[in-house]
Design a protein around this motif. Structure first.
Motif, PDB file in Angstrom:
ATOM      1  N   ALA A 169       0.464  -1.627  -0.468  1.00 47.05           N
ATOM      2  CA  ALA A 169      -0.299  -0.541   0.251  1.00 47.05           C
ATOM      3  C   ALA A 169       0.524   1.360  -0.221  1.00 47.05           C
ATOM      4  O   ALA A 169       0.575   2.944  -0.451  1.00 47.05           O
ATOM      5  CB  ALA A 169      -0.715  -0.353   1.095  1.00 47.05           C
ATOM      6  N   ARG A 170       2.000   1.520   0.636  1.00 50.20           N
ATOM      7  CA  ARG A 170       3.206   1.885  -0.159  1.00 50.20           C
ATOM      8  C   ARG A 170       3.607   2.710  -0.731  1.00 50.20           C
ATOM      9  O   ARG A 170       4.678   3.142  -1.499  1.00 50.20           O
ATOM     10  CB  ARG A 170       4.358   2.200   1.139  1.00 50.20           C
ATOM     11  N   ALA A 171       3.490   1.866  -2.210  1.00 55.29           N
ATOM     12  CA  ALA A 171       3.682   1.809  -3.167  1.00 55.29           C
ATOM     13  C   ALA A 171       2.718   2.067  -4.588  1.00 55.29           C
ATOM     14  O   ALA A 171       1.765   1.162  -4.312  1.00 55.29           O
ATOM     15  CB  ALA A 171       4.878   1.025  -3.988  1.00 55.29           C
ATOM     16  N   THR A 172       3.290   3.041  -5.960  1.00 57.85           N
ATOM     17  CA  THR A 172       2.352   2.609  -6.964  1.00 57.85           C
ATOM     18  C   THR A 172       2.708   2.037  -7.870  1.00 57.85           C
ATOM     19  O   THR A 172       2.525   2.121  -9.166  1.00 57.85           O
ATOM     20  CB  THR A 172       1.765   4.517  -7.352  1.00 57.85           C
ATOM     21  N   ALA A 302      16.582  12.630   0.139  1.00 61.10           N
ATOM     22  CA  ALA A 302      15.961  13.434  -0.459  1.00 61.10           C
ATOM     23  C   ALA A 302      15.346  12.333  -1.647  1.00 61.10           C
ATOM     24  O   ALA A 302      15.361  12.924  -2.718  1.00 61.10           O
ATOM     25  CB  ALA A 302      17.227  14.622  -1.104  1.00 61.10           C
ATOM     26  N   PHE A 303      16.704  11.396  -1.895  1.00 60.37           N
ATOM     27  CA  PHE A 303      15.967  10.372  -2.799  1.00 60.37           C
ATOM     28  C   PHE A 303      14.984   9.506  -2.202  1.00 60.37           C
ATOM     29  O   PHE A 303      13.988   9.357  -2.884  1.00 60.37           O
ATOM     30  CB  PHE A 303      17.327   9.497  -3.256  1.00 60.37           C
ATOM     31  N   LEU A 304      15.234   8.823  -0.810  1.00 58.72           N
ATOM     32  CA  LEU A 304      14.532   7.920  -0.534  1.00 58.72           C
ATOM     33  C   LEU A 304      12.617   8.100  -0.784  1.00 58.72           C
ATOM     34  O   LEU A 304      12.332   7.574  -0.473  1.00 58.72           O
ATOM     35  CB  LEU A 304      15.310   7.918   0.327  1.00 58.72           C
ATOM     36  N   LYS A 305      12.844   9.570  -0.427  1.00 56.79           N
ATOM     37  CA  LYS A 305      11.575   9.907  -0.354  1.00 56.79           C
ATOM     38  C   LYS A 305      10.256   9.333  -1.587  1.00 56.79           C
ATOM     39  O   LYS A 305       9.193   9.769  -1.190  1.00 56.79           O
ATOM     40  CB  LYS A 305      11.528  11.476  -0.273  1.00 56.79           C
ATOM     41  N   SER A 306      10.998   9.476  -2.751  1.00 54.71           N
ATOM     42  CA  SER A 306      10.635   8.649  -4.461  1.00 54.71           C
ATOM     43  C   SER A 306      10.670   7.632  -4.068  1.00 54.71           C
ATOM     44  O   SER A 306       9.457   6.647  -5.198  1.00 54.71           O
ATOM     45  CB  SER A 306      11.338   9.953  -4.687  1.00 54.71           C
ATOM     46  N   ASN A 324       4.441   8.800  -1.970  1.00 57.42           N
ATOM     47  CA  ASN A 324       4.374  10.345  -2.216  1.00 57.42           C
ATOM     48  C   ASN A 324       3.903  11.110  -2.914  1.00 57.42           C
ATOM     49  O   ASN A 324       3.598  12.442  -3.236  1.00 57.42           O
ATOM     50  CB  ASN A 324       6.151  10.747  -1.788  1.00 57.42           C
ATOM     51  N   ASN A 325       5.034  10.351  -4.468  1.00 55.32           N
ATOM     52  CA  ASN A 325       4.578  11.249  -5.767  1.00 55.32           C
ATOM     53  C   ASN A 325       2.968  10.475  -6.410  1.00 55.32           C
ATOM     54  O   ASN A 325       3.108  11.497  -7.910  1.00 55.32           O
ATOM     55  CB  ASN A 325       5.821  11.072  -6.632  1.00 55.32           C
TER      56      ASN A 325
END
Length: 334
Positions: A169-172, A302-306, A324-325
């Motif tokens: 559920a955390r991924a798209t 900065a990268f890992l949030k995406s 997040n995106n």
């Protein structure tokens, strides 16, 4: 393990969550750090400004005279080794060794957490001890030999470490697995940077580091990148190695691991995005000189949030596009 995002202006500074220590289950907030491998909290610390652990209040606390010192890119802490029962929610290790810190550098003073949990491989621990997660594996406390990390963007609550699990559920999108370089840091082979779709080749070992806010690259690599972005310049109001670039730049950046590009969200590459009316924003890529290992890259939040990230003790790292995106920028790049 729920995490709190400590923010400052337009920056996600660090992520920390609750651990329970001792027979009394004392709760302390610890910084989660996949770039190191020691667990430490302040105990009888004369200069620590955060909440401390009172070992004498726990009937299971055992102290030693063995010294321990942890040194990071920014900051240092030292003390003596101790052991006690340590838990994250229902996951408990009955005899976890950690450093009872008696002194810390000023770098930690303004931070809200009490200590730090290192989640890299125990082979690089300053203490020479197994990590909390490695002990969970040995004691068969988790269903799988993995943990996954979701980091929110500029949102106090919602970030999480999932020990022994991966939450789709955390991924798209799909999870893509890559072999790690070695069982030290959680590191991948970094083939290059993709700026506006153009490959800038590199030959780096990239350590995934939830304990770092930015992305640290060898000086020549970072300088070459910024030289290709119109209007970029060294940031005179920051230490050497920081750069500014136009807030309205259309340049996009992806990091390339094992031949596959992974796009960064624009607000994580160009930090600030002119929200305060400024024309120049801070770049999240930091140029590291002065003896920095020219084969090493540190890939911070900065990268890992995406990218929702899976850390697999079978020797793999998995990356899947983060939720997040989903409402802002496509995850493309493949």
């Amino acid at each position: 393990m729920p995490l709190i995002d400590e923010m400052s202006d337009a920056f996600d500074v660090l992520y920390y969550g609750p651990m329970q220590f001792g027979s009394g289950q004392k709760v302390l907030g610890v910084d989660i750090d996949t770039g190191s491998a020691d667990l430490w909290v302040p105990v009888d610390c004369f200069n620590c400004q955060s909440e401390q652990y009172k070992g004498r209040a726990s009937v299971t606390y055992q102290r030693t005279k063995t010294k321990c010192t942890m040194t990071y890119v920014a900051g240092e802490a030292s003390g003596t080794l101790a052991s006690d029962t340590v838990s994250v929610g229902p996951l408990q290790v009955t005899n976890q060794t950690f450093c009872a810190v008696h002194k810390e550098s000023e770098d930690w003073y303004a931070q809200p957490q009490s200590g730090l949990i290192g989640l890299a491989f125990g082979s690089i621990a300053f203490s020479g001890q197994r990590t909390f997660f490695e002990n969970l594996l040995i004691e068969k406390k988790v269903a799988a030999s993995v943990f996954s990390v979701h980091l929110e963007r500029m949102k106090t609550y919602g970030s999480e470490v999932c020990f022994g699990c991966y939450d789709p559920a955390r991924a798209t999108g799909p999870l893509e697995l890559h072999p790690i370089v070695s069982r030290t840091f959680w590191s991948l082979a970094m083939d290059g940077l993709s700026l506006d779709g153009r490959l800038l080749p590199t030959n780096l070992t990239a350590a995934m580091d939830t304990g770092s806010s930015f992305i640290h690259l060898p000086e020549d690599v970072a300088e070459d990148l910024y030289a290709r972005i119109p209007g970029s310049r060294q940031a005179e109001d920051y230490p050497t190695g920081y750069y500014r670039l136009p807030c309205n730049t259309t340049s996009t950046l992806a990091l390339v691991f094992n031949g596959k590009p992974y796009l960064m969200h624009q607000s994580d590459f160009v930090m600030g995005n002119g929200e305060q009316g400024e024309e120049d924003c801070l770049g999240s890529i930091i140029a590291m000189g002065g003896g920095w290992d020219t084969t090493l890259a540190i890939i911070g939040v900065a990268f890992l949030k995406s990218w929702y990230t899976l850390y697999d003790y079978a020797g793999k790292i998995g990356l899947s596009p983060s939720i997040n995106n989903r409402e802002s920028q496509g995850q493309g790049g493949h």
